[in-house]
Design a protein around this motif. Structure first.
Motif, PDB file in Angstrom:
ATOM      1  N   SER A  25       8.114 -12.797   8.563  1.00  0.00           N
ATOM      2  CA  SER A  25       7.428 -11.503   8.587  1.00  0.00           C
ATOM      3  C   SER A  25       6.321 -11.547   7.543  1.00  0.00           C
ATOM      4  O   SER A  25       6.202 -12.517   6.789  1.00  0.00           O
ATOM      5  CB  SER A  25       8.399 -10.363   8.268  1.00  0.00           C
ATOM      6  N   TYR A  26       5.556 -10.478   7.460  1.00  0.00           N
ATOM      7  CA  TYR A  26       4.487 -10.426   6.464  1.00  0.00           C
ATOM      8  C   TYR A  26       5.055 -10.564   5.058  1.00  0.00           C
ATOM      9  O   TYR A  26       4.541 -11.321   4.228  1.00  0.00           O
ATOM     10  CB  TYR A  26       3.710  -9.108   6.587  1.00  0.00           C
ATOM     11  N   THR A  27       6.165  -9.846   4.775  1.00  0.00           N
ATOM     12  CA  THR A  27       6.721  -9.892   3.421  1.00  0.00           C
ATOM     13  C   THR A  27       7.617 -11.101   3.200  1.00  0.00           C
ATOM     14  O   THR A  27       7.706 -11.615   2.085  1.00  0.00           O
ATOM     15  CB  THR A  27       7.520  -8.607   3.128  1.00  0.00           C
ATOM     16  N   ALA A  28       8.286 -11.563   4.261  1.00  0.00           N
ATOM     17  CA  ALA A  28       9.218 -12.690   4.113  1.00  0.00           C
ATOM     18  C   ALA A  28       8.550 -14.045   4.318  1.00  0.00           C
ATOM     19  O   ALA A  28       9.217 -15.080   4.226  1.00  0.00           O
ATOM     20  CB  ALA A  28      10.390 -12.543   5.093  1.00  0.00           C
ATOM     21  N   LEU A  29       7.243 -14.053   4.586  1.00  0.00           N
ATOM     22  CA  LEU A  29       6.510 -15.288   4.880  1.00  0.00           C
ATOM     23  C   LEU A  29       7.204 -16.023   6.030  1.00  0.00           C
ATOM     24  O   LEU A  29       7.485 -15.422   7.052  1.00  0.00           O
ATOM     25  CB  LEU A  29       6.404 -16.146   3.616  1.00  0.00           C
ATOM     26  N   GLU A  30       7.539 -17.312   5.873  1.00  0.00           N
ATOM     27  CA  GLU A  30       8.177 -18.047   6.972  1.00  0.00           C
ATOM     28  C   GLU A  30       9.633 -17.641   7.177  1.00  0.00           C
ATOM     29  O   GLU A  30      10.238 -17.973   8.201  1.00  0.00           O
ATOM     30  CB  GLU A  30       8.114 -19.556   6.709  1.00  0.00           C
ATOM     31  N   GLY A  31      10.211 -16.933   6.229  1.00  0.00           N
ATOM     32  CA  GLY A  31      11.596 -16.497   6.317  1.00  0.00           C
ATOM     33  C   GLY A  31      12.245 -16.512   4.944  1.00  0.00           C
ATOM     34  O   GLY A  31      11.611 -16.795   3.924  1.00  0.00           O
ATOM     35  N   THR A  32      13.540 -16.199   4.908  1.00  0.00           N
ATOM     36  CA  THR A  32      14.299 -16.160   3.665  1.00  0.00           C
ATOM     37  C   THR A  32      14.875 -17.530   3.343  1.00  0.00           C
ATOM     38  O   THR A  32      15.492 -18.169   4.196  1.00  0.00           O
ATOM     39  CB  THR A  32      15.449 -15.142   3.767  1.00  0.00           C
ATOM     40  N   ASP A 255      -8.094  -6.010   4.526  1.00  0.00           N
ATOM     41  CA  ASP A 255      -7.727  -5.969   5.932  1.00  0.00           C
ATOM     42  C   ASP A 255      -6.966  -4.670   6.186  1.00  0.00           C
ATOM     43  O   ASP A 255      -6.052  -4.323   5.436  1.00  0.00           O
ATOM     44  CB  ASP A 255      -6.841  -7.177   6.258  1.00  0.00           C
ATOM     45  N   PRO A 256      -7.335  -3.902   7.229  1.00  0.00           N
ATOM     46  CA  PRO A 256      -6.626  -2.650   7.513  1.00  0.00           C
ATOM     47  C   PRO A 256      -5.112  -2.820   7.612  1.00  0.00           C
ATOM     48  O   PRO A 256      -4.351  -1.908   7.269  1.00  0.00           O
ATOM     49  CB  PRO A 256      -7.224  -2.211   8.851  1.00  0.00           C
ATOM     50  N   VAL A 257      -4.668  -3.995   8.059  1.00  0.00           N
ATOM     51  CA  VAL A 257      -3.229  -4.257   8.167  1.00  0.00           C
ATOM     52  C   VAL A 257      -2.566  -4.242   6.787  1.00  0.00           C
ATOM     53  O   VAL A 257      -1.388  -3.900   6.659  1.00  0.00           O
ATOM     54  CB  VAL A 257      -2.983  -5.615   8.867  1.00  0.00           C
ATOM     55  N   LEU A 258      -3.323  -4.582   5.756  1.00  0.00           N
ATOM     56  CA  LEU A 258      -2.778  -4.688   4.410  1.00  0.00           C
ATOM     57  C   LEU A 258      -3.018  -3.433   3.569  1.00  0.00           C
ATOM     58  O   LEU A 258      -2.668  -3.414   2.390  1.00  0.00           O
ATOM     59  CB  LEU A 258      -3.386  -5.899   3.696  1.00  0.00           C
ATOM     60  N   ARG A 259      -3.604  -2.403   4.184  1.00  0.00           N
ATOM     61  CA  ARG A 259      -3.958  -1.220   3.405  1.00  0.00           C
ATOM     62  C   ARG A 259      -2.732  -0.525   2.815  1.00  0.00           C
ATOM     63  O   ARG A 259      -2.765  -0.064   1.676  1.00  0.00           O
ATOM     64  CB  ARG A 259      -4.755  -0.242   4.267  1.00  0.00           C
ATOM     65  N   SER A 260      -1.649  -0.454   3.567  1.00  0.00           N
ATOM     66  CA  SER A 260      -0.454   0.215   3.039  1.00  0.00           C
ATOM     67  C   SER A 260       0.095  -0.546   1.836  1.00  0.00           C
ATOM     68  O   SER A 260       0.570   0.058   0.861  1.00  0.00           O
ATOM     69  CB  SER A 260       0.615   0.339   4.122  1.00  0.00           C
ATOM     70  N   ALA A 261       0.037  -1.891   1.878  1.00  0.00           N
ATOM     71  CA  ALA A 261       0.478  -2.692   0.742  1.00  0.00           C
ATOM     72  C   ALA A 261      -0.424  -2.459  -0.465  1.00  0.00           C
ATOM     73  O   ALA A 261       0.049  -2.394  -1.610  1.00  0.00           O
ATOM     74  CB  ALA A 261       0.504  -4.172   1.118  1.00  0.00           C
ATOM     75  N   ALA A 262      -1.732  -2.320  -0.213  1.00  0.00           N
ATOM     76  CA  ALA A 262      -2.675  -2.051  -1.298  1.00  0.00           C
ATOM     77  C   ALA A 262      -2.390  -0.689  -1.930  1.00  0.00           C
ATOM     78  O   ALA A 262      -2.465  -0.531  -3.158  1.00  0.00           O
ATOM     79  CB  ALA A 262      -4.103  -2.111  -0.775  1.00  0.00           C
ATOM     80  N   LYS A 263      -2.046   0.279  -1.108  1.00  0.00           N
ATOM     81  CA  LYS A 263      -1.701   1.598  -1.639  1.00  0.00           C
ATOM     82  C   LYS A 263      -0.432   1.537  -2.482  1.00  0.00           C
ATOM     83  O   LYS A 263      -0.355   2.157  -3.549  1.00  0.00           O
ATOM     84  CB  LYS A 263      -1.530   2.597  -0.495  1.00  0.00           C
ATOM     85  N   GLN A 264       0.553   0.796  -2.014  1.00  0.00           N
ATOM     86  CA  GLN A 264       1.788   0.676  -2.777  1.00  0.00           C
ATOM     87  C   GLN A 264       1.524   0.033  -4.130  1.00  0.00           C
ATOM     88  O   GLN A 264       2.007   0.500  -5.161  1.00  0.00           O
ATOM     89  CB  GLN A 264       2.823  -0.147  -2.008  1.00  0.00           C
ATOM     90  N   SER A 265       0.766  -1.045  -4.129  1.00  0.00           N
ATOM     91  CA  SER A 265       0.444  -1.723  -5.387  1.00  0.00           C
ATOM     92  C   SER A 265      -0.302  -0.788  -6.339  1.00  0.00           C
ATOM     93  O   SER A 265      -0.050  -0.788  -7.551  1.00  0.00           O
ATOM     94  CB  SER A 265      -0.400  -2.963  -5.096  1.00  0.00           C
ATOM     95  N   THR A 266      -1.199   0.021  -5.794  1.00  0.00           N
ATOM     96  CA  THR A 266      -1.973   0.948  -6.617  1.00  0.00           C
ATOM     97  C   THR A 266      -1.089   2.043  -7.195  1.00  0.00           C
ATOM     98  O   THR A 266      -1.198   2.392  -8.376  1.00  0.00           O
ATOM     99  CB  THR A 266      -3.111   1.561  -5.788  1.00  0.00           C
ATOM    100  N   ARG A 267      -0.176   2.595  -6.397  1.00  0.00           N
ATOM    101  CA  ARG A 267       0.745   3.620  -6.910  1.00  0.00           C
ATOM    102  C   ARG A 267       1.616   3.067  -8.034  1.00  0.00           C
ATOM    103  O   ARG A 267       1.843   3.734  -9.052  1.00  0.00           O
ATOM    104  CB  ARG A 267       1.612   4.168  -5.774  1.00  0.00           C
ATOM    105  N   VAL A 268       2.119   1.846  -7.849  1.00  0.00           N
ATOM    106  CA  VAL A 268       2.944   1.212  -8.879  1.00  0.00           C
ATOM    107  C   VAL A 268       2.151   1.056 -10.176  1.00  0.00           C
ATOM    108  O   VAL A 268       2.669   1.290 -11.274  1.00  0.00           O
ATOM    109  CB  VAL A 268       3.449  -0.156  -8.377  1.00  0.00           C
ATOM    110  N   THR A 269       0.885   0.677 -10.060  1.00  0.00           N
ATOM    111  CA  THR A 269       0.041   0.488 -11.239  1.00  0.00           C
ATOM    112  C   THR A 269      -0.265   1.822 -11.913  1.00  0.00           C
ATOM    113  O   THR A 269      -0.258   1.930 -13.150  1.00  0.00           O
ATOM    114  CB  THR A 269      -1.256  -0.233 -10.856  1.00  0.00           C
TER     115      THR A 269
END
Length: 278
Positions: A25-32, A255-269
């Motif tokens: 997956s996007y977060t798990a890369l090739e897998g666990t 990338d629009p696909v990564l926008r939610s991840a960018a928002k999460q990183s920004t909120r954490v910061t």
């Protein structure tokens, strides 16, 4: 054998091998990455992060860990996220081994892990040092594998650091908004930086790396750069700026696909800086 290699035991160090779960997956890369600690000739094995509740993967993991008549004696969790830990209860049923974690809610038949603990298992040559590394989640730990059975805090025989999601073999790692903390994460990275030079990284996702310190140093630089960017954006836009506006100012080509991840990183910061997350 090179990464990725699904359903195979891929030896990585003298005492540690990995079975890659087919859950990309996007977060798990090739897998666990499910790690098996067992030196040649050992009668016991320790499995770290059995992965998701995937019957096929768990059966393969057991067969690889117990090949030649060994027995899985212990199951360890680097943290509670499902792609690492959801299969632990079923793997305990298959093997009879206790599950240990830093958070007591995820232990089964075993004691809670403690920072600095040195785990010794009958029939297993390596010892396993527990190093608490909160940040990605509050219950994140790394396991330092002492191939010659050395003591905690003495790194001469550390052949690998099993890092869960604290460090990845490729790209960066996200900080959980529900149980993670950027300040804790930076402290954990600095702790690891002191002990990881020349030590192989055995991550929860992605390929293993020859020098964990190189990854740690890049992570610290990346986080400090992001803190500076968010600080500058807030100074320019004002403290009432929305997370979306800050993301637009910093991630100019995201990338629009990564926008939610960018928002999460920004909120954490922003939380780290003590600023509102509008």
């Amino acid at each position: 054998m090179e990464h990725p290699a699904y359903s195979q035991l891929r030896p990585v160090t003298h005492s540690v091998g990995v079975v890659l779960c087919d859950n990309p997956s996007y977060t798990a890369l090739e897998g666990t990455n499910s790690w098996i600690i067992r030196a040649p000739g050992d009668r016991a094995a320790v499995v770290v992060d059995p992965g998701p509740q995937d019957e096929g993967h768990l059966n393969v993991l057991q067969s690889r860990a117990e090949a030649g008549g060994a027995k899985v004696a212990l199951i360890l969790l680097t943290h509670h996220h499902g792609d690492h830990a959801d299969g632990a209860a079923r793997f305990r049923q298959l093997t009879g081994a206790p599950v240990r974690a830093l958070d007591p809610r995820y232990c089964a038949g075993g004691e809670v892990l403690t920072d600095g603990e040195l785990i010794r298992v009958d029939g297993l040559t390596p010892t396993i040092e527990v190093v608490a590394t909160p940040g990605h989640t509050g219950d994140s730990v790394c396991f330092f594998v002492h191939g010659a059975g050395g003591a905690a805090g003495t790194d001469d025989d550390v052949e690998g650091i099993i890092s869960g999601d604290t460090l990845a073999g490729r790209h960066t790692t996200m900080i959980s908004e529900t149980s993670g903390d950027l300040g804790d994460y930076l402290d954990s990275l600095r702790k690891l930086e002191k002990r990881s030079h020349g030590v192989r990284l055995l991550p929860g996702h992605g390929p293993d790396r020859a020098d964990a310190a190189e990854v740690v140093e890049k992570y610290i630089d990346r986080r400090e750069q992001r803190i500076a960017q968010v600080t500058a954006a807030v100074k320019e836009l004002g403290e009432d700026a929305t997370v979306g506006q800050i993301v637009d100012a910093i991630y100019t080509d995201v990338d629009p696909v990564l926008r939610s991840a960018a928002k999460q990183s920004t909120r954490v910061t922003l939380r780290y800086l003590g600023l509102p997350t509008n």
